[in-house]
Scaffold this motif. Structure first.
Motif, short mmCIF file in Angstrom:
data_model
loop_
_atom_site.label_atom_id
_atom_site.label_comp_id
_atom_site.label_asym_id
_atom_site.label_seq_id
_atom_site.Cartn_x
_atom_site.Cartn_y
_atom_site.Cartn_z
N SER A 66 32.71 39.36 57.56
CA SER A 66 32.21 39.46 56.20
C SER A 66 33.34 39.73 55.21
O SER A 66 34.36 40.34 55.54
N GLY A 67 33.15 39.24 53.98
CA GLY A 67 34.06 39.56 52.89
C GLY A 67 35.36 38.79 52.86
O GLY A 67 36.23 39.08 52.03
N TYR A 70 36.86 37.26 49.52
CA TYR A 70 37.13 38.11 48.37
C TYR A 70 38.47 38.81 48.52
O TYR A 70 38.60 39.77 49.28
N TYR A 73 39.34 42.64 49.53
CA TYR A 73 38.16 43.37 50.01
C TYR A 73 37.85 43.05 51.47
O TYR A 73 37.46 43.93 52.22
N GLY A 74 37.98 41.79 51.89
CA GLY A 74 37.79 41.46 53.29
C GLY A 74 39.00 41.90 54.10
O GLY A 74 40.08 42.14 53.56
N GLU A 75 38.84 41.97 55.41
CA GLU A 75 39.91 42.55 56.22
C GLU A 75 41.06 41.59 56.52
O GLU A 75 42.13 42.01 56.92
N ASN A 107 26.80 37.96 51.79
CA ASN A 107 28.21 37.67 51.61
C ASN A 107 28.46 36.69 50.45
O ASN A 107 29.56 36.65 49.89
N MET A 111 27.36 39.47 46.93
CA MET A 111 28.76 39.86 46.71
C MET A 111 29.40 39.03 45.60
O MET A 111 30.18 39.56 44.78
N HIS A 115 31.29 40.19 42.31
CA HIS A 115 32.69 39.79 42.15
C HIS A 115 32.90 39.04 40.85
O HIS A 115 33.89 39.28 40.12
N LEU A 127 32.17 46.42 46.37
CA LEU A 127 32.57 45.35 47.30
C LEU A 127 33.22 45.84 48.59
O LEU A 127 33.00 45.21 49.64
N ALA A 131 31.89 44.38 51.98
CA ALA A 131 32.75 43.55 52.82
C ALA A 131 32.76 44.05 54.26
O ALA A 131 32.81 43.26 55.20
N ARG A 132 32.70 45.37 54.43
CA ARG A 132 32.65 45.95 55.79
C ARG A 132 31.24 45.88 56.36
O ARG A 132 31.03 46.18 57.53
#
Length: 397
Positions: A66-67, A70, A73-75, A107, A111, A115, A127, A131-132
């Motif tokens: 997820s995320g 963005y 914000y996403g990993e 998502n 989101m 955003h 967010l 995102a998590r």
């Protein structure tokens, strides 16, 4: 052409996957593995029961999927390409359109609304947890009496009262709303008659979400009827960069292409099931795959899938270049969902009587296609958007 060691998508006949970078391909394969191992074993029973498996949220959280679109914000870094996020939607729908819709609402619609419509403080506030997938989002636009005409017919109202807003009205078909933490609610300001966006918590006094039952499509998605009676929302929770319905349309323009990718996934999943069944099922002493009429259905299906791949590949390139327009996503949504409808019908036909039994899965794809065909703008409404673009004449009434 790149050689892949991971299991290929047999419906990707022209190997569109090879256009991804190695890093993007890793994310796509992670999505494919997640859907095959974590989701597929659950979906038939959940579809029959008409319930969303809440345990999937924790599994999604652990997957890190997820995320990604963005930045910050996403990993996984600076922001996934539209091609990658589209292919992720395809992979999810290839297994189950309901789970893909849950993910797309959270998502994508929820989101992206924050955003694009929120200011920096609001993006930073909401967010990261979304995102998590520590918190889940929903998107409330459609109303009981207004769907395609929601731009002019929105009845949910927002009235300013000091530092708060008071929301009154009703929404319908709101995915995830029975369990979402944040619901993006669109309402018409009674003072200036413009649409504004509000982030409403599910525990807000006056807010009620009632699950819609007896659906025959996307049964795993928990759609809800929402009632808002004097719901107070702080000014700080009004999306600060939203001033009219044009801002809502911007969200829909960005997410409508995701529905086209979902449609590609649904027809891909149905085609793969039909191809496997045709190879195994024996009639008149030979596999169904050995009959000309069955091969014709399979080839027509693959043609629909492959032409849709080409359209969506170029659409993603236009999006990544920042030059795509409303009519681009509308044409893709209208065309690809129509081709999906054909493919799921041909796949069900190949299964014969078994095609209406849930244990063979193709029945689920056949039924779920109907919802995807209709939401994010019907084929007719999207046709009018494209029609206006190519003729210069508006045929809307």
């Amino acid at each position: 052409m790149t050689t892949h060691t991971h299991q290929q998508n047999p419906a990707d006949f022209y190997d569109v996957e090879s256009t991804l970078t190695d890093e993007e391909r890793e994310v796509l394969h992670r999505t494919r593995t997640f859907m095959r191992e974590e989701v597929r074993p659950l979906v038939a029973d959940q579809w029959a029961e008409g319930t969303f498996p809440r345990e999937l949220i924790a599994r999604f959280r652990a997957s890190g999927l997820s995320g990604l679109a963005y930045p910050g914000y996403g990993e996984d870094g600076p922001g996934a390409s539209h091609l990658l996020t589209g292919m992720m939607a395809m992979e999810m729908s290839r297994v189950d359109a309901s789970v893909a819709t849950f993910f797309g609402v959270h998502n994508g619609l929820a989101m992206y609304s924050i955003h694009a419509g929120g200011d920096q403080e609001q993006r930073d506030r909401w967010l990261p947890a979304m995102a998590r997938m520590d918190t889940i989002g929903a998107f409330a636009l459609t109303e009981p009496l207004d769907g395609s005409d929601i731009a002019a017919g929105m009845r949910t109202t927002a009235r300013r009262d000091g530092d708060t807003w008071i929301l009154d009205g009703a929404k319908r078909w709101i995915g995830n709303a029975t369990f979402a933490d944040h619901i993006v609610v669109w309402a018409r300001d009674v003072d200036d008659d413009q649409v504004k966006g509000f982030v409403v918590g599910r525990d807000a006094p006056g807010f009620k979400a009632e699950k819609i039952v007896h659906k025959t499509s996307l049964r795993i998605v928990e759609n809800a009827d929402l009632t808002l009676e004097g719901v107070r929302v702080p000014e700080a929770d009004r999306l600060q960069n939203v001033s009219s319905f044009r801002d809502v349309a911007e969200v829909l323009r960005a997410t409508r292409s995701g529905v086209a990718w979902q449609a590609l996934g649904v027809m891909t999943g149905a085609y793969e099931l039909a191809l496997e069944y045709a190879a195994e099922r024996q009639q008149f002493g030979r596999p169904l795959a050995g009959f000309q009429l069955v091969q014709d259905l399979l080839v027509k299906s693959l043609g629909n899938i492959t032409s849709s791949w080409g359209m969506l590949l170029q659409l993603a390139r236009l999006q990544d270049a920042g030059v795509f327009r409303d009519e681009h996503s509308s044409l893709a949504k209208a065309h690809v969902t129509a081709r999906m409808r054909e493919v799921v019908a041909w796949a069900r036909e190949i299964f014969g009587g078994n095609g209406i039994v849930l244990e063979y899965d193709v029945a689920r794809f056949f039924a779920d296609a109907e919802a995807i065909y209709s939401f994010e703008g019907t084929r007719e409404m999207n046709a009018l958007i494209v029609g206006k673009a190519i003729t210069g004449e508006s045929a809307f009434v």
